[in-house]
Design an enzyme around this catalytic site. Sequence first.
Site, PDB file in Angstrom:
ATOM      1  N   CYS A   1       0.813  -1.230   0.000  1.00 37.99           N
ATOM      2  CA  CYS A   1       0.000   0.000   0.000  1.00 37.99           C
ATOM      3  C   CYS A   1       0.843   1.276   0.000  1.00 37.99           C
ATOM      4  O   CYS A   1       0.308   2.370  -0.161  1.00 37.99           O
ATOM      5  CB  CYS A   1      -0.959  -0.001   1.185  1.00 37.99           C
ATOM      6  SG  CYS A   1      -2.200  -1.295   1.054  1.00 37.99           S
TER       7      CYS A   1
ATOM      8  N   HIS B   1      -2.724   7.415   2.804  1.00 35.86           N
ATOM      9  CA  HIS B   1      -3.226   6.166   2.227  1.00 35.86           C
ATOM     10  C   HIS B   1      -4.530   5.828   2.935  1.00 35.86           C
ATOM     11  O   HIS B   1      -4.612   5.859   4.163  1.00 35.86           O
ATOM     12  CB  HIS B   1      -2.197   5.054   2.435  1.00 35.86           C
ATOM     13  CG  HIS B   1      -2.770   3.689   2.294  1.00 35.86           C
ATOM     14  ND1 HIS B   1      -3.473   3.305   1.175  1.00 35.86           N
ATOM     15  CD2 HIS B   1      -2.773   2.607   3.130  1.00 35.86           C
ATOM     16  CE1 HIS B   1      -3.874   2.049   1.326  1.00 35.86           C
ATOM     17  NE2 HIS B   1      -3.472   1.615   2.495  1.00 35.86           N
TER      18      HIS B   1
ATOM     19  N   ASN C   1     -10.277   0.260   0.937  1.00 33.79           N
ATOM     20  CA  ASN C   1      -8.814   0.374   0.829  1.00 33.79           C
ATOM     21  C   ASN C   1      -8.418  -0.163  -0.549  1.00 33.79           C
ATOM     22  O   ASN C   1      -8.552  -1.358  -0.811  1.00 33.79           O
ATOM     23  CB  ASN C   1      -8.171  -0.446   1.963  1.00 33.79           C
ATOM     24  CG  ASN C   1      -6.650  -0.414   1.919  1.00 33.79           C
ATOM     25  OD1 ASN C   1      -6.056  -0.123   0.878  1.00 33.79           O
ATOM     26  ND2 ASN C   1      -6.020  -0.730   3.035  1.00 33.79           N
TER      27      ASN C   1
END
Length: 352
Positions: A137, A278, A308
Amino acid sequence: MPLAAVDAAVPAASAAAVLCSVGVWVPPHVVTNEELARRLDTDDAWIRTRTGIRARHVLAPGQATSDLAVEAGRRALTDADGEGADGEGADGEGVDGVDAVIVATTTPDRTCPATAPLVASRLGLTGAAAFDVAAVCTGFVYGLATAAGLIASGVARRVLLIGADAYSTLVDPMDRANAVIFGDGAGAVLLRAGHADEPGALGPFDLGSDGTHEDMITVAAGGSRVPLTPETSRADRHFAMRGKEVYRHAVTRMTESARTVLDRAGRKTDDVDLFVPHQANLRILRSVAEELGLPLERCATHVESVGNTGAASIPLALADAAARGTLARGDRLLLTAFGGGLTWGSCLLTWP
Ligand code: COA
């Protein structure tokens, strides 16, 4: 956003990476919390309270990460060209002026080769350098730093970076702990050589990792350590995460990284117009913003509608903030990410 001309007077060795455009894409199929609750032992209230997520987008059967990446990349190139242009950018270079294509992903189309060369060719960029970045990520921030390095070294004058992930292909659809968190999507940015003090400039950066926690976020089998065999268990074939530990590490590492990059730039949190973390989950974002002393109004949140999306989450959040009209030229943005590895990273960006 029109593509500004590359200044030939900028010496390549000191060129900064400057943002020209953003393009994003999420697949049209939406999976709501209610739909998940029909097949998993979960409910909307649990998912929203724990993660802030209401829905996520999921690839259609037969689609892959490159399909997402191409859509996002095309939008970034079109945006930079000025709508409807005939393949020529504002400086007359068109897509031929893109020297490198980087795809940040944890869900490449295949283990070998990388996804970026295929994406580049499908965008009409055959011949450009093309490779993947694997930092889970944190991939988009690592990709930004890599692109900035290519530009600063004179290897490339213009780089297309695409964060693209299709976690629906990696997460066990029957794993309630992870199936509720992740969504599929892609976000691309076109970067060009420019000056560090002009709007759009990126930097400084902070990047870090801690491989002693490699198994905190992992797919156990399918690599060279544990190759897939007919005996490989269902759990080992799929994405696994120790949620509570990840939560703690994410808050600590993102906060530290954000502070490091601000220190490096001689800035304070008060100088940040928008924090773009993020989009792991809403609680993590809120905790990090709180630790940094940033009011929630200055923290971009997009996770509610897309979940996500891994390496795509920062460009998706950037595009969402731009679409809401909350960004003005010259605004100072702080981008911070955390992911498997463990990896983390931050950078500053002046909005172009
Ligand atoms: N629906 C209902 N219950 C669920 C559930 C779901 N989707 N997923 C897990 N549960 C259950 C667990 O089985 C557990 O039950 P038990 O108490 O009977 O054992 C209970 O809910 C609490 O689980 P726990 O894991 O302790 O919940 P949590 O409060 O830590 O929340 C996460 C779980 C995953 C939401 C949280 O740990 C988190 O946000 N972690 C970070 C994840 C993340 O953002 N990762 C990306 C980083 S890049």
